[in-house]
Design a protein around this motif. Structure first.
Motif, mmCIF file in Angstrom:
data_model
loop_
_atom_site.group_PDB
_atom_site.id
_atom_site.type_symbol
_atom_site.label_atom_id
_atom_site.label_comp_id
_atom_site.label_asym_id
_atom_site.label_seq_id
_atom_site.Cartn_x
_atom_site.Cartn_y
_atom_site.Cartn_z
ATOM 1 N N GLU A 115 0.840 -1.371 -0.007
ATOM 2 C CA GLU A 115 0.046 0.145 0.208
ATOM 3 C C GLU A 115 0.953 1.075 -0.045
ATOM 4 O O GLU A 115 1.688 1.150 0.938
ATOM 5 C CB GLU A 115 -1.013 -0.047 1.431
ATOM 6 N N LEU A 116 0.558 1.993 -0.820
ATOM 7 C CA LEU A 116 1.259 3.683 -0.858
ATOM 8 C C LEU A 116 0.409 4.400 0.185
ATOM 9 O O LEU A 116 -0.882 4.732 -0.041
ATOM 10 C CB LEU A 116 1.011 4.269 -2.241
ATOM 11 N N ILE A 117 1.070 4.714 1.295
ATOM 12 C CA ILE A 117 0.399 5.399 2.330
ATOM 13 C C ILE A 117 0.477 7.053 1.924
ATOM 14 O O ILE A 117 -0.517 7.919 2.196
ATOM 15 C CB ILE A 117 1.092 5.333 3.785
ATOM 16 N N ASP A 118 1.435 7.520 1.614
ATOM 17 C CA ASP A 118 1.856 8.942 1.302
ATOM 18 C C ASP A 118 2.870 8.864 0.144
ATOM 19 O O ASP A 118 3.242 7.697 -0.406
ATOM 20 C CB ASP A 118 2.348 9.679 2.506
ATOM 21 N N ASP A 119 3.367 9.989 -0.288
ATOM 22 C CA ASP A 119 4.175 9.987 -1.298
ATOM 23 C C ASP A 119 5.553 9.426 -0.942
ATOM 24 O O ASP A 119 6.173 8.898 -2.124
ATOM 25 C CB ASP A 119 4.551 11.608 -1.702
ATOM 26 N N ASP A 120 6.033 9.327 0.251
ATOM 27 C CA ASP A 120 7.108 8.649 0.542
ATOM 28 C C ASP A 120 7.295 7.615 1.649
ATOM 29 O O ASP A 120 7.881 7.322 2.302
ATOM 30 C CB ASP A 120 8.321 9.648 0.776
ATOM 31 N N LYS A 121 5.636 7.121 1.897
ATOM 32 C CA LYS A 121 5.500 6.089 2.829
ATOM 33 C C LYS A 121 4.747 4.983 2.190
ATOM 34 O O LYS A 121 3.887 5.345 1.353
ATOM 35 C CB LYS A 121 4.868 6.671 3.979
ATOM 36 N N TYR A 122 5.293 3.695 2.594
ATOM 37 C CA TYR A 122 4.466 2.573 2.118
ATOM 38 C C TYR A 122 4.302 1.686 3.278
ATOM 39 O O TYR A 122 4.992 1.747 4.525
ATOM 40 C CB TYR A 122 5.577 1.637 1.277
ATOM 41 N N SER A 123 3.435 0.574 2.931
ATOM 42 C CA SER A 123 3.238 -0.558 4.006
ATOM 43 C C SER A 123 3.046 -1.727 3.173
ATOM 44 O O SER A 123 2.333 -1.796 2.177
ATOM 45 C CB SER A 123 2.106 -0.338 4.867
ATOM 46 N N ILE A 124 3.640 -2.879 3.768
ATOM 47 C CA ILE A 124 3.305 -4.336 3.472
ATOM 48 C C ILE A 124 2.633 -4.900 4.515
ATOM 49 O O ILE A 124 3.013 -4.983 5.516
ATOM 50 C CB ILE A 124 4.646 -5.230 2.978
ATOM 51 N N THR A 125 1.385 -5.380 4.004
ATOM 52 C CA THR A 125 0.679 -6.415 5.147
ATOM 53 C C THR A 125 0.506 -7.881 4.845
ATOM 54 O O THR A 125 0.170 -8.018 3.494
ATOM 55 C CB THR A 125 -0.555 -5.800 5.307
ATOM 56 N N LEU A 126 0.920 -8.717 5.382
ATOM 57 C CA LEU A 126 0.824 -10.070 5.260
ATOM 58 C C LEU A 126 -0.090 -10.623 6.032
ATOM 59 O O LEU A 126 -0.218 -10.427 7.376
ATOM 60 C CB LEU A 126 2.293 -10.710 5.540
ATOM 61 N N ALA A 127 -1.102 -11.728 5.746
ATOM 62 C CA ALA A 127 -1.661 -12.417 6.556
ATOM 63 C C ALA A 127 -1.211 -13.516 7.032
ATOM 64 O O ALA A 127 -0.954 -14.621 6.198
ATOM 65 C CB ALA A 127 -3.147 -12.814 5.544
ATOM 66 N N VAL A 128 -0.753 -13.872 8.313
ATOM 67 C CA VAL A 128 -0.033 -14.577 9.053
ATOM 68 C C VAL A 128 -0.725 -15.265 10.208
ATOM 69 O O VAL A 128 -0.259 -15.279 11.120
ATOM 70 C CB VAL A 128 1.367 -13.959 9.493
ATOM 71 N N ALA A 129 -2.050 -15.637 10.014
ATOM 72 C CA ALA A 129 -2.801 -16.111 10.948
ATOM 73 C C ALA A 129 -2.216 -17.412 11.489
ATOM 74 O O ALA A 129 -1.764 -17.969 10.902
ATOM 75 C CB ALA A 129 -4.498 -16.462 10.576
ATOM 76 N N GLY A 130 -2.138 -17.376 12.891
ATOM 77 C CA GLY A 130 -1.646 -18.559 13.519
ATOM 78 C C GLY A 130 -0.207 -18.606 13.945
ATOM 79 O O GLY A 130 0.225 -19.238 14.702
ATOM 80 N N PHE A 131 0.396 -17.439 13.497
ATOM 81 C CA PHE A 131 1.902 -17.255 13.654
ATOM 82 C C PHE A 131 2.164 -16.167 15.003
ATOM 83 O O PHE A 131 1.121 -15.380 15.036
ATOM 84 C CB PHE A 131 2.832 -16.508 12.707
ATOM 85 N N VAL A 132 2.974 -16.480 15.960
ATOM 86 C CA VAL A 132 3.114 -15.533 17.017
ATOM 87 C C VAL A 132 4.495 -14.740 16.627
ATOM 88 O O VAL A 132 5.157 -15.110 15.793
ATOM 89 C CB VAL A 132 3.002 -16.342 18.240
ATOM 90 N N ARG A 133 4.681 -13.989 17.380
ATOM 91 C CA ARG A 133 5.833 -12.837 17.128
ATOM 92 C C ARG A 133 7.120 -13.487 17.215
ATOM 93 O O ARG A 133 7.886 -13.138 16.281
ATOM 94 C CB ARG A 133 5.817 -11.832 18.416
ATOM 95 N N ASP A 134 7.463 -14.617 17.994
ATOM 96 C CA ASP A 134 8.744 -15.126 18.025
ATOM 97 C C ASP A 134 8.939 -16.226 16.790
ATOM 98 O O ASP A 134 9.978 -16.680 16.745
ATOM 99 C CB ASP A 134 9.071 -15.705 19.110
ATOM 100 N N GLU A 135 7.825 -16.521 16.098
ATOM 101 C CA GLU A 135 7.940 -17.470 14.858
ATOM 102 C C GLU A 135 8.041 -16.465 13.627
ATOM 103 O O GLU A 135 8.196 -17.433 12.440
ATOM 104 C CB GLU A 135 6.341 -18.213 14.853
ATOM 105 N N LEU A 136 8.187 -15.210 13.665
ATOM 106 C CA LEU A 136 8.470 -14.405 12.486
ATOM 107 C C LEU A 136 9.869 -13.710 12.592
ATOM 108 O O LEU A 136 10.349 -13.158 13.669
ATOM 109 C CB LEU A 136 7.257 -13.562 12.358
ATOM 110 N N ASP A 137 10.405 -13.706 11.621
ATOM 111 C CA ASP A 137 11.685 -13.258 11.244
ATOM 112 C C ASP A 137 11.593 -12.100 10.084
ATOM 113 O O ASP A 137 11.349 -12.497 8.956
ATOM 114 C CB ASP A 137 12.680 -14.000 11.065
ATOM 115 N N ILE A 138 12.078 -10.896 10.495
ATOM 116 C CA ILE A 138 11.949 -9.775 9.218
ATOM 117 C C ILE A 138 13.600 -9.309 9.062
ATOM 118 O O ILE A 138 14.048 -8.794 10.210
ATOM 119 C CB ILE A 138 11.039 -8.658 9.751
#
Length: 154
Positions: A42-65
């Motif tokens: 998603e383009l939020i503003d001219d210089d801001k973006y977001s990427i949203t992933l549907a990660v149902a069933g995952f908890v914070r410590d199972e995700l790595d960025i």
């Protein structure tokens, strides 16, 4: 699939070698790859973006960025749960890895996990030295006078 010849691009531009490799990788990657997990960019503003992933069933410590050499990598790895016995398992319980190529000067500024959605925020911050600037043209005409060298005249 054959690769595209980008020679004309190289003849008239400088510094697009990374773009060429991204394009080549996109065209030669496995098109039938997994669509899991689904995501939005998603383009939020001219210089801001977001990427949203549907990660149902995952908890914070199972995700790595991670971000490395202009590539954003998001991995999800479920930890073994032996205490659960499913009679039916319709919710995906598989590991994943998603990669996104980032343009120059795009930085990841944060991540949030809420209601099964992982949202990663990005900002494009062009350094001051790279921003366009106007150069003033000086109207002063300067006359440089040359003095005769007296030592050669003798």
């Amino acid at each position: 699939m054959n690769s595209i010849d980008l020679t004309p691009l190289y003849r008239s531009s400088v510094g697009f070698d990374r773009f060429a490799s991204i394009l080549d990788r996109a065209l030669t990657s496995d098109v039938s790859g997994s669509g899991y997990p689904p995501y939005n960019i998603e383009l939020i503003d001219d210089d801001k973006y977001s990427i949203t992933l549907a990660v149902a069933g995952f908890v914070r410590d199972e995700l790595d960025i991670q971000v490395e050499q202009g590539v954003l990598k998001i991995r999800g790895r479920h930890k073994a749960r032996k205490d659960r016995k499913f009679l039916h398992q319709g919710i995906a319980n598989r590991s994943f890895e998603r990669q996104f190529n980032l343009a120059d000067y795009v930085e990841v500024t944060g991540a949030d996990l809420s209601n099964g959605l992982l949202t990663i925020t990005l900002v494009k911050e062009i350094p001051e030295a790279m921003k366009p600037k106007t150069i003033a043209i000086n109207d002063d005409v300067r006359v440089i006078e040359h003095k005769a060298d007296d030592s050669k005249a003798a």
